[in-house]
Design an enzyme around this catalytic site. Sequence first.
Site, PDB file in Angstrom:
ATOM      1  CG  HIS A 234     -20.493 -31.515  -9.746  1.00 59.03           C
ATOM      2  ND1 HIS A 234     -21.842 -31.467  -9.461  1.00 59.03           N
ATOM      3  CD2 HIS A 234     -20.067 -30.228  -9.713  1.00 59.03           C
ATOM      4  CE1 HIS A 234     -22.210 -30.206  -9.285  1.00 59.03           C
ATOM      5  NE2 HIS A 234     -21.154 -29.437  -9.428  1.00 59.03           N
ATOM      6  CG  LEU A 235     -16.104 -36.708  -6.432  1.00 56.14           C
ATOM      7  CD1 LEU A 235     -15.646 -37.204  -5.070  1.00 56.14           C
ATOM      8  CD2 LEU A 235     -14.962 -36.774  -7.427  1.00 56.14           C
TER       9      LEU A 235
END
Length: 337
Positions: free
Chosen positions: A94-95
């Site tokens: 989930h960058l």
Amino acid sequence: MIVGVPREVKPGEQRVALLPEAVRAIVEEGHDVQVETRAGLTVGFDDEAYRDAGAMVVAPRDAWDADLVVKVKEMQDEDMPFAQPGCAVFAFHHLLGAPRRTRAMARQSLGAIAFEAVRDASGRFPMLAPMSRIAGRMAPALAHDQLGRPPARVLVIGAGHAGHAAAEAAAKMGAHVTVLRRASATPQAVEEEALQADLVVGAVFTAGAPTPKLLPRALVRRMKRGAMIVDICIEEGGVAETSRPTTHASPTYVEEGVIHYCVGNMPAAWPREASAAISEAALPYVLDLGREGMEAAIGANADLRHGVLLWKGRVVDRAIAQEAGLPYTSLSDAIAA
């Protein structure tokens, strides 16, 4: 190849990425697996179970001394000092929306292969799907516990794995369920259904992009007092303007008179089932990475290529690079370098 399995340190996270059965399969192919001590206790597997499967049970730092680290959740600040330059981390990352973490991983020359971005030839997300189904099933049960009764009217926004599971679970409770797909989730339709709902489930997922804000604050303000929003897609920003991340320790808050549940790692509440699903889904990819060598496997396996966000510190996703203020490098150039 050396595979590391660290213990999860994110608050409330009880899952483990690989169960002993998967570890045995990896060891049987000639690879070393280093599992951090106590990594599996929360799902019923002690250190001896991992030793019996052929793993080495190691201290926290040694679990990160690997070519490939397989974990469940995104790297935490406590993880960063242990990560060895050049290793690849296979996890939910989930960058997008986390530029500080992207920059930290780039500084340490890490690779990131994101569970949530691995995509097969039919466009499905085999790593994300089982977690989405669990989160979807949880949503109506959470509302039942919070409201003290089954929700009578439920609006599900999104018709993927999470949305389908939420709708099915709510219907089994006897709720009147409306599901709005991407095409049908017009502002007018969302408003009409949200104003009648006891529970709104945000189950929208757009790969590589933030969640559209389909529940503006002005609409949430007009919802029933004491109604509930379970925002499953909070790690991509959430479907409501009023949503903000919460934790298992403090999962809910009230905003505009509406209860919000916005825990990003919802399936951690069902750790045994969720860990088994992650382990089963991850194993074929781990075996591919070991058989071919990581760079060759990524070149040959389109599913994995979709999942690579960083490689040896170079950001190979344009949106993530732009957000983090880092240069974009194509995956082929990053591997060649």
